[in-house]
Design a protein around this motif. Structure first.
Motif, PDB file in Angstrom:
ATOM      1  N   UNK A  40       0.820  -1.220   0.000  1.00 19.94           N
ATOM      2  CA  UNK A  40       0.000   0.000   0.000  1.00 19.94           C
ATOM      3  C   UNK A  40       0.851   1.266   0.000  1.00 19.94           C
ATOM      4  N   UNK A  41       2.029   1.177   0.599  1.00 25.51           N
ATOM      5  CA  UNK A  41       2.879   2.353   0.729  1.00 25.51           C
ATOM      6  C   UNK A  41       4.332   1.908   0.699  1.00 25.51           C
ATOM      7  N   UNK A  57       2.654   6.591  -2.250  1.00 19.78           N
ATOM      8  CA  UNK A  57       1.778   6.961  -1.138  1.00 19.78           C
ATOM      9  C   UNK A  57       2.560   7.013   0.186  1.00 19.78           C
ATOM     10  N   UNK A  58       3.720   7.634   0.134  1.00 20.09           N
ATOM     11  CA  UNK A  58       4.611   7.566   1.295  1.00 20.09           C
ATOM     12  C   UNK A  58       4.149   8.409   2.472  1.00 20.09           C
ATOM     13  N   UNK A  59       3.142   9.268   2.269  1.00 14.00           N
ATOM     14  CA  UNK A  59       2.637  10.073   3.382  1.00 14.00           C
ATOM     15  C   UNK A  59       1.373   9.485   4.001  1.00 14.00           C
ATOM     16  N   UNK A  60       1.006   8.283   3.603  1.00 11.55           N
ATOM     17  CA  UNK A  60      -0.189   7.622   4.115  1.00 11.55           C
ATOM     18  C   UNK A  60       0.082   7.064   5.512  1.00 11.55           C
ATOM     19  N   UNK A  61      -0.697   7.502   6.513  1.00  9.08           N
ATOM     20  CA  UNK A  61      -0.501   7.023   7.888  1.00  9.08           C
ATOM     21  C   UNK A  61      -1.133   5.644   8.045  1.00  9.08           C
ATOM     22  N   UNK A  62      -0.310   4.687   8.492  1.00  4.58           N
ATOM     23  CA  UNK A  62      -0.766   3.316   8.702  1.00  4.58           C
ATOM     24  C   UNK A  62      -0.199   2.801  10.020  1.00  4.58           C
ATOM     25  N   UNK A 163       6.631  13.789  10.052  1.00  2.30           N
ATOM     26  CA  UNK A 163       5.437  14.555   9.671  1.00  2.30           C
ATOM     27  C   UNK A 163       4.137  13.811   9.945  1.00  2.30           C
ATOM     28  N   UNK A 164       4.146  12.507   9.783  1.00  3.55           N
ATOM     29  CA  UNK A 164       2.937  11.716  10.008  1.00  3.55           C
ATOM     30  C   UNK A 164       3.253  10.643  11.033  1.00  3.55           C
ATOM     31  N   UNK A 165       2.803  10.851  12.267  1.00  3.43           N
ATOM     32  CA  UNK A 165       3.137   9.902  13.330  1.00  3.43           C
ATOM     33  C   UNK A 165       2.175  10.034  14.494  1.00  3.43           C
ATOM     34  N   UNK A 166       2.085   8.977  15.264  1.00  3.49           N
ATOM     35  CA  UNK A 166       1.404   8.981  16.555  1.00  3.49           C
ATOM     36  C   UNK A 166       1.885   7.752  17.312  1.00  3.49           C
ATOM     37  N   UNK A 281       8.436  -0.737   3.305  1.00  2.93           N
ATOM     38  CA  UNK A 281       7.254  -1.339   2.685  1.00  2.93           C
ATOM     39  C   UNK A 281       6.190  -1.452   3.772  1.00  2.93           C
ATOM     40  N   UNK A 282       5.002  -0.944   3.500  1.00  3.37           N
ATOM     41  CA  UNK A 282       3.920  -1.028   4.478  1.00  3.37           C
ATOM     42  C   UNK A 282       2.687  -1.671   3.854  1.00  3.37           C
TER      43      UNK A 282
END
Length: 446
Positions: A40-41, A57-62, A163-166, A281-282
């Motif tokens: 997916x990313x 899609x490297x900014x997609x949060x997964x 930038x995209x994390x939790x 790879x995600x």
């Protein structure tokens, strides 16, 4: 006549063979120049410069699953580096960590309570086999509780520029799996989140700041409490026939991950010669597929890009390599790059790169001149690498992280003595008066 037809037949066969060979060669080149990643990313990053060579899609949060542990590794190594703990510091296993360790659904390896474990032992359990209990034990050791450790994780993520994390726990499990043990201050139904880009940036900092992490991530087997710890990275040089198909030259890390929500993830890194790549790879669809997709990414990065010195040390831009000097024995000074500018570029794109000068305004007076005295090799600004090609994925650290080198003076300029400065000031004074008088008379006859 028979000889004639025989010769013609041979020529036809040779021609067909040449055409077939050319066609196959052309096909292989075309295949190498494109990449289709079944995940997916995904992302490829040059580990030296942070330049993004490919992204999907490297900014997609997964959910990153156990790739979360890369941040735990970073903070543990930071604590060791700062002297808060050492590799030989010991700690015992809390009830929470023991519960994780004894739970087979969390792949627990069965730790023993009331026993002292060294940081090294726990770190191996975390880095080699991705054990959750050893991860929690380290988090609790560093700052007292996993809840406080999670705060550190998010603070460090912001400091790194992710930038995209939790982050909601140290392991990558989802908080619902942890039940009553979910870290204080986090939501009971929350999950960790990372984008491929943020995972790559985290890996970039881990490899850059603490390369010793690779000593552990490349360790294929170790042991703890007389139980074998076997690395989950199938791309290492295993002799087991089940894994040899996934081997890739130079792979020495970094972190696998899997949960039902996250799918199969892998942050990989490999070094070939003086080049190192980081890939992510995600949400691949199987345990083996995440490694196959990583092979594709690595092969694309290493075969289609090369490290090239685009501008040597001492490079000067035409018509911009001289700056005026005020109050000096010389009226001007030359400037040049202090170091070479090199980067990973796609083959054949050398002409797509230029540099721009950025002069430090604090070094200039109101007229735009450098003020003497000036030392040889004094930094007066930076040269910034610019790319004008079709596909610019930027740098994993985000805007403002372009490659730069110092701009320095090529010679020294001494300050002019007081007498010469005084003469100059007098000359400027009378020049100003003369200009005023001239302007006055021009006004009379206008």
């Amino acid at each position: 006549m028979k000889d004639f037809f025989k010769k013609v037949s041979v020529l036809i066969m040779i021609t067909l063979l040449m055409l077939t060979t050319y066609s196959m060669t052309n096909i292989s080149v075309q295949a190498a120049e494109t990449i289709e990643v079944e995940a997916e990313s995904a992302i490829i990053v040059d580990a030296k410069t942070g330049k993004i060579l490919y992204e999907k899609q490297s900014d997609l949060k997964l959910p990153p699953a156990s790739m979360t542990k890369m941040m735990t590794e970073y903070l543990v190594l930071e604590a060791i580096n700062e002297g808060q703990i050492s590799w030989e510091t010991t700690t015992q296993i809390s009830d929470y960590a023991y519960w994780l360790s004894s739970n087979t659904s969390f792949s627990g390896i069965g730790l023993i309570q009331d026993k002292n474990y060294t940081v090294r032992q726990l770190y191996e359990g975390m880095a080699i086999i991705s054990d959750n209990a050893t991860t929690v034990a380290l988090a609790e050791l560093v700052v007292g509780s996993e809840g406080e450790f999670v705060k550190m994780m998010n603070e460090k993520a912001e400091e790194m520029g992710l930038q995209e994390y939790k982050f909601v726990n140290s392991t990558g499990l989802s908080n619902p799996d942890l039940g009553e043990y979910h870290p204080e201050g986090t939501e009971p139904n929350a999950d960790n989140l990372l984008s491929a880009r943020s995972a790559a940036l985290l890996a970039y900092h881990l490899v850059q700041d603490y390369p010793e992490a690779l000593d552990f991530s490349s360790t294929m087997r170790s042991e703890l409490d007389n139980r074998e710890l076997q690395n989950l990275n199938w791309m290492l040089p295993w002799e087991d026939n089940n894994f040899t198909q996934y081997y890739y030259e130079g792979i020495d890390g970094l972190k696998t991950g899997h949960t039902d929500a996250a799918g199969y993830c892998f942050t990989g890194t490999a070094q070939q010669g003086d080049r190192r790549l980081i890939t992510v790879v995600m949400k691949a669809d199987s345990e083996g597929s995440r490694f196959v997709q990583t092979q594709k990414l690595m092969e694309y990065g290493f075969t289609q890009f090369e490290t090239t010195e685009l501008f040597p040390a001492g490079y000067q831009l035409e018509e911009e390599s001289i700056l005026p000097v005020a109050k000096g024995k010389e009226k001007e000074v030359e400037i040049a790059t202090a170091e070479p500018l090199e980067t990973m570029i796609k083959s054949g794109e050398e002409e797509q790169y230029t540099i721009n000068y950025q002069i430090d305004e604090d070094k200039l007076d109101e007229d735009g001149s450098l003020i003497a005295p000036i030392e040889s090799g004094e930094k007066i600004g930076e040269a910034i690498l610019q790319y004008s090609g079709d596909v610019d994925n930027g740098y994993v650290e985000g805007d403002g992280s372009e490659q730069r080198v110092d701009l320095v003076t090529t010679s020294a300029v001494e300050k002019s003595n007081w007498f010469m400065l005084s003469l100059g000031a007098i000359g400027d004074f009378f020049s100003s008066i003369f200009s005023t008088v001239v302007d006055f008379f021009k006004g009379l006859f206008a």
